[in-house]
Design a protein around this motif. Structure first.
Motif, PDB file in Angstrom:
ATOM      1  N   LEU A   1     -29.169  46.785 -75.127  1.00  0.00           N
ATOM      2  CA  LEU A   1     -28.511  45.832 -76.019  1.00  0.00           C
ATOM      3  C   LEU A   1     -27.885  46.550 -77.209  1.00  0.00           C
TER       4      LEU A   1
ATOM      5  N   ASN B   1     -32.145  39.390 -69.742  1.00  0.00           N
ATOM      6  CA  ASN B   1     -31.185  40.006 -68.823  1.00  0.00           C
ATOM      7  C   ASN B   1     -30.131  38.999 -68.357  1.00  0.00           C
TER       8      ASN B   1
ATOM      9  N   ALA C   1     -30.158  37.015 -76.110  1.00  0.00           N
ATOM     10  CA  ALA C   1     -30.865  38.028 -75.325  1.00  0.00           C
ATOM     11  C   ALA C   1     -31.852  38.768 -76.220  1.00  0.00           C
ATOM     12  N   TYR C   2     -31.409  39.123 -77.420  1.00  0.00           N
ATOM     13  CA  TYR C   2     -32.280  39.859 -78.346  1.00  0.00           C
ATOM     14  C   TYR C   2     -33.531  39.056 -78.685  1.00  0.00           C
TER      15      TYR C   2
ATOM     16  N   SER D   1     -25.518  38.165 -76.640  1.00  0.00           N
ATOM     17  CA  SER D   1     -26.385  39.214 -77.178  1.00  0.00           C
ATOM     18  C   SER D   1     -27.476  38.688 -78.096  1.00  0.00           C
TER      19      SER D   1
ATOM     20  N   TYR E   1     -24.696  48.361 -76.209  1.00  0.00           N
ATOM     21  CA  TYR E   1     -23.513  47.511 -76.180  1.00  0.00           C
ATOM     22  C   TYR E   1     -22.936  47.296 -77.580  1.00  0.00           C
TER      23      TYR E   1
ATOM     24  N   ILE F   1     -27.770  38.462 -71.358  1.00  0.00           N
ATOM     25  CA  ILE F   1     -26.888  39.608 -71.649  1.00  0.00           C
ATOM     26  C   ILE F   1     -25.824  39.761 -70.575  1.00  0.00           C
TER      27      ILE F   1
END
Length: 566
Positions: free
Chosen positions: A212, A177, A188-189, A185, A215, A180
């Motif tokens: 995600l 979080n 974050a993934y 991204s 987005y 992101i």
């Protein structure tokens, strides 16, 4: 026998009731918090803090529920009770740090976070909640700042290695979080994937991955993740909320499915609401959604109903005021925002509150609205556009000098201004000059000329209207009508050249061209004494506007029979 049967049934019911209460454990309360069922979570936790008054952990999660609702004072009370019960339970110090952040006390936040980490340097939960605290969005901010995100990421990275024996899925979700929030991204993934590897049934991780994918405009993958979360927990409301927002995003991106997705989004959001018990807090979130979606009619209806509740949050009145402005219900809006500003306390009042109050008042022709707009600017200097609003309001009320001055404040404070806005300022000063008043302030005419000259210098292509008005001003400066110098001539010539070159002329263009030619004709007739040029100029003026009074008078003179002397 019947009596014995009834007694037995009552006893059995009591056992089940007792079991139900007992089953509402801390785990259930935490699950309710994650599901954004804050009212339900508070009820559970208040019960737990009553039955287990010495549990510092129960107090922390009660306080954290208040933090999620932005009730800093109630949160601090719970955290302090937790510290009194067990001063070594670090999470309550994290909670005090979070409350300090809501109070905009960054030094107090840092001090409490450090205290918590020093008490439990190997507890991943402490790192997780410090990270969550940095990710709290404190008004007037609407997003997580880079500095707070970096602080969150730094502490969460330490948390990953704090205890080699513990792999905490929730900590990885929080790290994702944080990343992101800064549009990182890929990183974050990786964190969300790690969370799911640790705990494949983490509904928060599935929903986070779904967001995600949203987005990335990958609707199918986003939907798969929301479905995965709901398969694990069919009552996990945030999955429906994020699914609703995904529907709306898809509707905005793909016109072919827009209608269907908007309808689906509404249904998903209603499902979300139904799973959050329709509490005041949940409906306030609905108000957030309606506000962001621009559904002001529904927003006013919802908040007006919420305002009737004795337990209503003051934020209801903020949204009631905002929506009333959009719906042109000005009296209701003024009443609502006056109540919010008067009772909310300095820390909760935003520049936007004064901004909208000012707009409401100006819509009612209440000039005190200007003071509210200026308060909005004083609180948030990025809102220099308020001076544009003040300028337009003054112009509409024919307070032209005030309008010109407000435009100047906007230019000075914003360090910007379009040529159209500069032109509006120039017009304001021009109209502020009253040529029929001997005591007229000629300074405003100088300001008007300066503003038109600015546009003349900056425009990439010549603007006909600028030369038209510079002509007017120059003519006004040509004060001695018995000895006209023709100061306006070059400006009218330029105006005529530019305007007559248009492929299509409007009626206004024709009238203005005629007026320009009349000026030239007067110059030729009375200054130059050139009858041929005078006739030529009046003929052009007649071509554009035969009804022009000067044109009519000239040709009446030309065709009148010559007077004879006896």
């Amino acid at each position: 026998m019947e009596m014995i049967k009834r007694i037995a049934m009552t006893a059995t019911a009591t056992i089940f009731i007792g079991s139900s209460v007992f089953a509402q454990s801390l785990a259930d309360a935490k699950k309710a918090i994650d599901a954004e069922q804050y009212q339900k979570a508070k009820t559970m936790l208040k019960g737990l803090t009553t039955t287990q008054p010495n549990s510092a952990e129960n107090q922390f999660y009660l306080g954290w529920t208040y933090i999620k609702q932005e009730y800093a004072d109630s949160a601090k009370a719970a955290f302090n009770k937790g510290i009194a019960a067990d001063g070594k339970f670090a999470l309550n110090f994290v909670g005090l740090g979070a409350a300090a952040r809501l109070d905009k006390d960054e030094a107090g936040a840092t001090s409490n976070f450090n205290q918590a980490l020093s008490l439990s340097p190997k507890d991943t939960k402490v790192y997780d909640y410090v990270g969550r605290s940095y990710l709290l969005i404190v008004a007037p901010a609407t997003t997580v700042s880079q500095a707070n995100a970096e602080s969150a990421i730094a502490v969460l990275e330490k948390g990953k290695t704090a205890n080699p024996k513990v792999k905490d899925a929730e900590l990885y979700v929080t790290a994702g979080n944080a990343l992101i929030s800064q549009l990182k991204s890929n990183d974050a993934y990786k964190n969300y994937s790690e969370a799911l590897a640790i705990d494949p049934k983490s509904v928060t991780a599935h929903v986070a991955e779904g967001v995600l994918w949203r987005y990335a405009n990958n609707w199918e993958s986003a939907t798969n993740e929301f479905n995965a979360a709901l398969t694990i927990d069919p009552n996990f409301g945030p999955a429906y909320r994020e699914w609703a927002e995904t529907d709306l995003r898809q509707a905005n991106k793909d016109i072919k499915v827009a209608s269907a997705k908007v309808k689906e989004g509404v249904e998903h959001y209603r499902k979300y609401l139904s799973l959050t018990d329709m509490s005041i807090e949940s409906q306030l979130r609905y108000a957030d959604f309606l506000y962001n979606a621009g559904e002001f009619k529904t927003l006013q209806e919802v908040t007006a109903q919420l305002a009737k509740s004795a337990a209503s949050n003051l934020r209801v009145y903020r949204y009631l005021g905002y929506s009333a402005l959009e719906n042109k219900d000005y009296d209701a809006g003024i009443t609502a925002l006056n109540k919010f500003i008067g009772e909310a306390g300095e820390k909760r009042v935003l520049a936007t509150d004064y901004l909208n109050l000012g707009r409401l008042k100006l819509a009612k022709s209440d000039s005190t609205g200007i003071n509210d707009l200026k308060k909005a600017y004083a609180m948030d200097t990025t809102k220099a556009d308020v001076f544009l609003e003040i300028a337009k309001d003054a112009y509409g009320k024919k307070k032209y000098a005030d309008a010109g001055n407000a435009y100047q404040e906007y230019f000075d404070k914003s360090k910007k201004g379009t040529l159209q806005e500069r032109f509006a300022q120039a017009l304001s000063y021009f109209f502020a000059f009253d040529s029929n008043n001997p005591k007229a302030d000629s300074a405003v005419l100088v300001k008007a000329d300066s503003a038109f000259s600015y546009i003349e210098r900056k425009a990439t292509t010549p603007v006909a209207a600028v030369y038209q008005y510079k002509g007017y001003i120059a003519d006004l400066k040509d004060a001695d009508r018995n000895n006209i110098k023709g100061l306006a001539k070059p400006y009218y010539e330029k105006y005529i050249t530019l305007t007559s070159a248009k492929p299509t002329l409007s009626d206004a263009d024709k009238r203005y061209l005629a007026a320009a030619y009349v000026y030239m004709a007067n110059l030729y007739e009375y200054k130059d004494k050139d009858e041929a040029k005078t006739l030529e100029a009046y003929t052009k003026a007649k071509e554009y506007d035969p009804a022009n009074k000067s044109v009519v008078a000239y040709f009446a003179r030309k065709t009148a029979p010559a007077k004879t002397t006896k």
